[in-house]
Design an enzyme around this catalytic site. Structure first.
Site, PDB file in Angstrom:
ATOM      1  N   GLN A  72       0.849  -1.198   0.000  1.00 15.22           N
ATOM      2  CA  GLN A  72       0.000   0.000   0.000  1.00 15.22           C
ATOM      3  C   GLN A  72       0.887   1.250   0.000  1.00 15.22           C
ATOM      4  OE1 GLN A  72      -3.601  -0.363   0.498  1.00 15.22           O
ATOM      5  NE2 GLN A  72      -3.660   1.761  -0.150  1.00 15.22           N
ATOM      6  N   PHE A  73       1.406   1.620  -1.185  1.00 15.01           N
ATOM      7  CA  PHE A  73       2.300   2.774  -1.253  1.00 15.01           C
ATOM      8  C   PHE A  73       1.605   4.069  -0.866  1.00 15.01           C
ATOM      9  CE2 PHE A  73       0.354   3.140  -5.389  1.00 15.01           C
ATOM     10  CZ  PHE A  73       0.365   4.508  -5.665  1.00 15.01           C
ATOM     11  N   THR A  74       0.291   4.108  -0.946  1.00 18.21           N
ATOM     12  CA  THR A  74      -0.440   5.333  -0.623  1.00 18.21           C
ATOM     13  C   THR A  74      -0.370   5.689   0.856  1.00 18.21           C
ATOM     14  OG1 THR A  74      -2.545   4.155  -0.405  1.00 18.21           O
ATOM     15  CG2 THR A  74      -2.023   5.064  -2.583  1.00 18.21           C
TER      16      THR A  74
END
Length: 154
Positions: free
Chosen positions: A78-80
């Site tokens: 989950q890079f966000t």
């Protein structure tokens, strides 16, 4: 490294309509990686994650760990979690690790989690994933290496 952990009675992740990972009781883990993360940091974060005592014991107290209840992990990249929303209305993602580095750390975390629990399911790094869950409680925690690991070194 940032982790959003949700205690679940069930969770799954699908890519292109196909479920590629699913668990019953355990943790849904959303994992974000930044460039300053290391394997040492990952080790400490996984240790904290897997040893958290947030399941109820016989007295109704949150006193049991994932291993104590035979729980599983579903880990989704989950890079966000490294979104910068401080300027304007469109988030920036420069704080997230490069895809190559983040994928390497993601794979490392998956391997390390396997040393704590028997079942570790996962999403597909970089894919458009659909995640479903039943949050138990709800019980959601945020673990951030900036507060759990990096500041302790100072």
């Amino acid at each position: 490294m940032r982790i959003v952990l949700q205690r679940v009675t069930g969770a799954s992740v699908a890519v292109d309509g196909d479920v590629i990972g699913a668990i019953d009781q355990g943790f849904l883990v959303l994992l974000g990686v930044c460039e300053s993360d290391t394997e040492e940091i990952a080790d400490k974060m996984v240790d904290k994650l897997c040893r958290l005592r947030i399941f109820e014991d016989e007295n109704g107290k949150t006193n049991r760990s994932l291993k104590d209840v035979g729980g599983a992990l579903l880990v989704v990249s989950q890079f966000t979690l490294y979104a910068d929303c401080s300027q304007g209305n469109r988030p920036g993602f420069l704080g997230a690790g490069s895809p190559e580095f983040a994928n390497r750390m993601y794979e490392y975390v998956l391997k390390r989690c396997g040393g704590y629990v028997e079942k570790v399911e996962h999403g597909k790094f970089g894919a458009d994933m659909k995640v479903e869950l039943v949050n138990d409680g709800p019980f959601t925690l945020v673990l951030d290496s900036d507060t759990l690991v990096k500041k302790k070194k100072m």
